[in-house]
Design an enzyme around this catalytic site. Structure first.
Site, PDB file in Angstrom:
ATOM      1  N   LYS A 126       0.856  -1.189   0.000  1.00 12.34           N
ATOM      2  CA  LYS A 126       0.000   0.000   0.000  1.00 12.34           C
ATOM      3  C   LYS A 126       0.887   1.232   0.000  1.00 12.34           C
ATOM      4  CE  LYS A 126      -4.483   0.811   0.256  1.00 12.34           C
ATOM      5  NZ  LYS A 126      -5.640  -0.056  -0.029  1.00 12.34           N
ATOM      6  N   ASP A 166      -7.028   4.377  -4.288  1.00 12.08           N
ATOM      7  CA  ASP A 166      -7.689   4.241  -2.988  1.00 12.08           C
ATOM      8  C   ASP A 166      -8.302   5.624  -2.748  1.00 12.08           C
ATOM      9  OD1 ASP A 166      -7.667   2.156  -0.536  1.00 12.08           O
ATOM     10  OD2 ASP A 166      -7.507   4.148   0.338  1.00 12.08           O
TER      11      ASP A 166
HETATM   12  N1  GLU Z   1      -7.457   0.298  -2.655  1.00  4.50           N
HETATM   13  C1  GLU Z   1      -8.229  -0.862  -2.953  1.00  4.50           C
HETATM   14  C2  GLU Z   1      -8.259  -1.777  -1.748  1.00  4.50           C
HETATM   15  O1  GLU Z   1      -8.291  -1.307  -0.636  1.00  4.50           O
HETATM   16  C3  GLU Z   1      -7.831  -1.526  -4.263  1.00  4.50           C
HETATM   17  C4  GLU Z   1      -6.399  -1.899  -4.393  1.00  4.50           C
HETATM   18  C5  GLU Z   1      -6.008  -2.409  -5.789  1.00  4.50           C
HETATM   19  O2  GLU Z   1      -6.837  -2.463  -6.678  1.00  4.50           O
HETATM   20  O3  GLU Z   1      -4.828  -2.734  -5.933  1.00  4.50           O
HETATM   21  O4  GLU Z   1      -8.280  -2.972  -1.845  1.00  4.50           O
END
Ligand code: GLU
Length: 445
Positions: A126, A166
């Site tokens: 992340k 996100d």
């Molecule tokens: N931010 C999204 C999550 O919390 C998607 C992450 C992604 O698609 O890599 O899962």
């Protein structure tokens, strides 16, 4: 909590001071994992938990850029590459003023288990920045994204680390980030980012996937009680990408979504939220919910306050972490709540989760219920790798299969460990065992 795990937990908390959200995510997972370690002492011997809680790599960098007035601005960028046992690091970027290392680590930690549950070959990571896109012009957002990628590009790649969106990072930001990556590397490496535009390597259904997936998961939970979305009175928090698509999907299944919120207040629309108008206000005009209320007419807008004051049979928290506390949970239960599906990451506090579980409310934790977004990102990577693009119907079918599969994995794991209906336990153990097995197989790294 299991005494062996308590000692490991205390060390993790002491090694990571001041990271409240990361602590919360770790403690919640550890509380589920005692029974796994009774069955698998080899996980303890190989220090799987200690390794899992220590990110493989943490990158923190300066992001300098100039605003429209020509003033220099400095933000902080992050990418936490948490675990690559199952595949390249995968997870979104969050641009929000609250972002600091503790938030990125909580999100990255959750992502490990979530991604494992999807059954797709993706590890956990992340990133993000304390940059606040709100009130910034397109040109400022572009300059920020270009500066952010000028550092990030050296750490990512389709086989290494694949960021996405996100909170605060949507199609516009992914476009600017991808453009800068392509320019620096001189490679059209489609699989380096997901959430791309449909004409340049994106996947149909990716924009809808998190919200749709949350509703599909919640529908599976309702089915276990002989129920469905049809006729439910639903409250959704948030009014961003996840919330809007959850509202659309819930209403397509026969529910009435009577309220949603933004950071300034909430709207109560007893006839059911007008999704087309909400999309227009939020996605096209980048406006506020107050504007929706004015345009819609005949609805009430509450400035401040909590959307969880509105009674519902199904609650879908789709805003942000710790937005629903124990008191709000108790109020919802008194109002006749049947089910909660978390569209956001860790929106319910630990107290709230306890209230829901004690009251016998169906509770789908974010790492299971909101996995549809990242799962569809993995489908986007698959399409990129094969230079293909799938139809909406086919992609939605895959998403549905994946969400039904996640529900099955959580439910059957909870049964196997003697706690039927405990989706928190099922999600934590289901995700953990898969990652732990892969880590064992790959040796001490
Ligand atoms: N931010 C999204 C999550 O919390 C998607 C992450 C992604 O698609 O890599 O899962």
């Amino acid at each position: 909590m299991d005494a062996r795990l308590e000692a490991i937990r205390d060390t993790v908390l002491a090694r990571n001071p001041g990271e409240a959200e990361f602590h919360q995510a770790v403690v919640e997972v550890f509380e589920s994992l005692g029974p796994v370690h009774d069955r698998h002492p080899e996980f303890l011997e190989a220090a799987i938990l200690e390794r899992l809680c220590e990110p493989e790599r943490q990158i923190i960098f300066r992001v300098p850029w100039t605003d429209d007035a020509g003033r220099v601005q400095i933000n902080r960028g992050f990418r936490v590459e948490f675990n690559s046992a199952l595949g390249p690091y995968k997870g979104g970027l969050r641009f929000h003023p609250s972002v600091y290392l503790g938030i990125v680590k909580f999100l990255g930690f959750e992502q490990i288990f979530k991604n494992a549950l999807t059954g797709m070959p993706i590890g956990g990571g992340k990133g993000g920045s304390d940059f606040d896109p709100r009130g910034r012009s397109d040109a400022e957002v572009m300059r920020f994204c270009q500066s952010f990628m000028t550092e990030l590009y050296r750490h990512i790649g389709e086989y290494t680390d694949v960021p996405a969106g996100d909170i605060g990072v949507g199609g516009r930001e992914i476009g600017y980030l991808f453009g800068q990556y392509k320019r620096i590397t001189n490679r059209y490496e489609s699989g380096v980012l997901t959430g791309k535009g449909i004409s340049w390597g994106g996947s149909l259904v990716r924009p809808e996937a998190t919200g749709f997936g949350t509703v599909i998961f919640t529908q599976e939970m309702l089915k276990t009680r002989g129920s469905s979305f049809d006729g439910q009175r639903v409250v959704v928090s948030g009014s961003g990408n996840v919330a809007i698509n959850a509202i659309a999907k819930a209403q397509s299944l026969g529910a009435t979504v009577v309220a949603c919120s933004d950071s300034s207040g909430y709207v109560v629309d007893e006839a059911g939220i007008d999704v087309a108008l909400l999309r227009e206000v939020k996605e096209v005009e980048r406006g506020r919910l107050k504007d929706y209320a004015e345009r819609r007419g005949g609805v009430s807008y509450v400035d401040g306050g909590s959307v969880w004051d509105v009674d519902a049979t199904v609650a879908l928290p789709c805003a942000t972490q710790n937005e629903l506390d124990g008191d709000a949970a108790a109020r919802l239960v008194r109002g006749g709540l049947l089910a909660v599906g978390e569209g956001a990451n860790m929106p319910s506090t630990r107290d709230a989760v306890a209230v829901f579980q004690d009251a016998g409310v169906l509770f789908g934790p974010g790492k299971a219920a909101n996995a549809g977004g990242v799962a569809t990102s993995a489908l986007e990577m698959q399409q990129n790798a094969s230079r293909d693009s799938w139809s909406f119907e086919h992609t939605e079918e895959r998403l549905t299969e994946i969400m039904v599969g996640i529900h099955h994995r959580c439910a059957s794991t909870a049964d196997e460990y003697g706690q039927p209906g405990n989706y928190v336990l099922g999600a934590n153990i289901g995700g953990f065992v898969k990652v732990a097995d892969a880590m064992l197989a790959q040796g001490l790294i």
